[in-house]
Design a protein around this motif. Structure first.
Motif: not given
Length: 180
Positions: A55-76
């Motif tokens: 359930a956290l993954f759609p939250f990460a997508v909708r808040t833009g967190l997933f995009r930031i992680l992919m762009k910066r090479g960061w990980a949750l």
């Protein structure tokens, strides 16, 4: 095995929904299936944790967190959690998983996922998470600014602060033989 396909589908569906602020709520749905049950005829506690995690993954997508992680090479990464199982989840019950960010401290942010059926809470998971880069944890304010998001999160609730204080007293690494 972790349900990568289910996570991917939820992420794709979330990407077609409007964006969320970190303090807003994301809702996902799931129906308890026969393979989710334990030998007592209720949803296995491990499965509840997996679905809460999903359930956290759609939250990460909708808040833009997933995009930031992919762009910066960061990980949750998750640094801990606490869970309450309060009501049995039965076969074919329709569950609603609600995810939100409760706030953050200097090192971590705190996510909360509630599983409910017909408005009755069945379980709740409090996650302590962090974003990590090559050199370690990234401050939460830096993560928000990387996405151009203003920090509008309220202060952490007292019950979360109490959990943090209790966790700070817990020995780490754990002592051998389960002695504290």
């Amino acid at each position: 095995m972790y349900p990568f396909l289910g996570v991917a589908i939820r992420g794709l569906l979330a990407s077609r929904q409007p964006g969320l602020k970190p303090e807003e709520r994301q809702t996902s749905h799931y129906i308890c299936k026969p393979w989710d049950l334990d030998h007592w005829g209720e949803m296995n506690h491990g499965r509840i944790m997996t679905l809460s995690d999903m359930a956290l993954f759609p939250f990460a997508v909708r808040t833009g967190l997933f995009r930031i992680l992919m762009k910066r090479g960061w990980a949750l990464t998750m640094a801990g959690c606490t869970v309450r199982f309060r009501k049995r989840i039965r076969l074919f019950e329709r569950l609603e998983f609600t995810a939100t960010c409760l706030g953050h401290d200097e090192r971590f942010f705190y996510l909360y996922v509630i599983a409910s059926h017909k408005g009755v809470a069945k379980s709740a998971v409090l996650y302590r998470g962090a974003v990590r880069g090559k050199d370690g944890a990234i401050p939460f304010d830096e993560v928000l600014s990387a996405g151009g998001v203003e920090n509008t999160l309220p202060p952490l609730p007292d019950w979360v602060k109490a959990w943090i204080a209790a966790e700070d007293q817990r020995p780490w690494p754990p002592a051998p033989g389960l002695s504290a």
